[in-house]
Design an enzyme around this catalytic site. Structure first.
Site, PDB file in Angstrom:
ATOM      1  NE  ARG A 224      -4.315  -1.252  -0.046  1.00  0.00           N
ATOM      2  CZ  ARG A 224      -4.478  -2.235  -0.928  1.00  0.00           C
ATOM      3  NH1 ARG A 224      -3.510  -2.557  -1.753  1.00  0.00           N
ATOM      4  NH2 ARG A 224      -5.602  -2.909  -0.986  1.00  0.00           N
ATOM      5  CG  HIS A 272      -3.355  -0.957  -7.270  1.00  0.00           C
ATOM      6  ND1 HIS A 272      -3.797  -0.254  -6.172  1.00  0.00           N
ATOM      7  CD2 HIS A 272      -3.414  -2.269  -6.931  1.00  0.00           C
ATOM      8  CE1 HIS A 272      -4.120  -1.112  -5.211  1.00  0.00           C
ATOM      9  NE2 HIS A 272      -3.897  -2.350  -5.651  1.00  0.00           N
TER      10      HIS A 272
END
Ligand code: NAP
Length: 309
Positions: A224, A272
């Protein structure tokens, strides 16, 4: 009839509906899968934080909320969620992450850019070390970190892993607890971040921990964005303390066009895509958890709301 509410965006519905119906049928579950069940009639919720349900209060008979994502930081603090919450652990998600981490590790280990990106007719052989001389540290030894660590260990890399609670995993030197973090980093030529985002893990890579790494270490972050103090990383890239950072996740996504990461030659941005939940295998995981709920067996992959992951 078991009423399963699908609370996720249109695209997800298009991708998942057939796979879920097939998995329910294969498991012998008599499921009505819908995007419109009334809250008081809903037995299970399939959920993403981007879907319509944000208030779980009216779902009074719901036995389990099943996330389609591995990360739960955007739902774990929802005070209306009193039902158990399961996150996604799926073999395909894990395999995708293993491939991304191994691929980017090999890129840096073999210095592949030198010949792929700079073909300037220069015959200057430099032999990379063998993997046994390239220590890797993985922060996070859960479903993803452990699988990536074991894959790298099989390729010969000395792998150290770091987790919150003690672990024993074949092929990995396992360390745990905040007091050993800097030690876990001190030998790492490549660091992989596969921690969940919690109050404890935010900014785990900061000026102090980046300084603990050997000079020129490479960071891979498919965990993250907020695991990294961005200003500290940019400063460490400037001084050469960090040789390169390959980043898949960011505090703000999509990464804004003026973000310095886009333009730093020592940073690789991937949007991502390190891994993704695949409908066919994820649907089997969901069907398995519903079967468990219907036969009063313990649910799999439950989130520890206290720990935050
Ligand atoms: P997981 O199974 O919950 O594992 C999390 C690991 O982090 C565990 O080993 C845990 O320790 C450790 N940990 C948590 N808090 C810690 C702390 N304060 N100090 C040290 N270690 C700590 O999670 P996962 O399935 O492996 O997924 C990890 C993360 O990957 C997800 O949360 C998500 O953010 C990210 N992800 C990214 C993508 C992508 O495409 N980029 C895809 C999927 C997932 P214990 O073992 O002691 O509990």
């Amino acid at each position: 009839m078991i009423n399963v509410l699908f609370s996720a965006p249109d695209d997800d519905w298009a991708n998942y509906q057939t796979a879920l119906e097939a998995a329910f049928a294969a498991s012998g579950l008599n499921v009505a899968l819908s995007r419109d069940h009334a809250p008081e009639d809903t037995d299970y919720i399939i959920f993403t934080p981007t879907g319509p349900v944000t208030d779980f209060t009216p779902f009074t008979r719901c036995k389990l909320v099943m996330g389609l994502w591995a990360g739960v930081e955007s739902i774990v603090d929802n005070a209306t969620l009193t039902q158990p919450l399961a996150r996604m652990v799926d073999d395909s998600l894990t395999q995708g992450m293993v491939e991304w981490v191994v691929g980017h590790t090999m890129r840096h280990h073999l210095n592949l850019d030198r010949h792929i990106l700079a073909p300037d007719a220069e015959w200057d052989p430099v032999f990379p070390p063998l993997s046994k001389d390239r220590p890797v540290t993985i922060l996070g030894l859960g479903a993803l970190g452990a699988a990536c660590g074991q894959a790298l260990a099989k390729l010969g890399f000395p792998v150290t892993g770091w987790s919150r609670t003690p672990k024993t995993i074949d092929g990995i030197t396992c360390l745990s607890g905040p007091e050993v973090l800097l030690g876990a980093l001190s030998t790492a030529q490549i660091v992989v971040l596969l921690l969940p985002l919690t109050d404890e893990t935010e900014n785990v890579l900061n000026a102090q921990s980046l300084a603990a790494l050997p000079e020129g270490a490479v960071i891979l972050n498919p965990g993250r964005g907020a695991l990294i103090d961005d200003d500290a990383l940019l400063a460490a890239l400037d001084t050469g303390q960090i040789g390169h950072a390959t980043l898949d996740v960011f505090r703000t996504e999509p990464l804004p066009v003026d973000n310095p990461y886009w333009h730093d030659p020592k940073v690789t941005v991937t949007p991502h895509i390190a891994s993704v939940t695949r409908p066919a295998s994820a649907a089997e995981v969901i069907a398995d958890n519903i079967s468990r709920g219907e036969t009063d067996e313990p649910f799999l992959h439950l989130v520890d709301r206290q720990a935050g992951y």
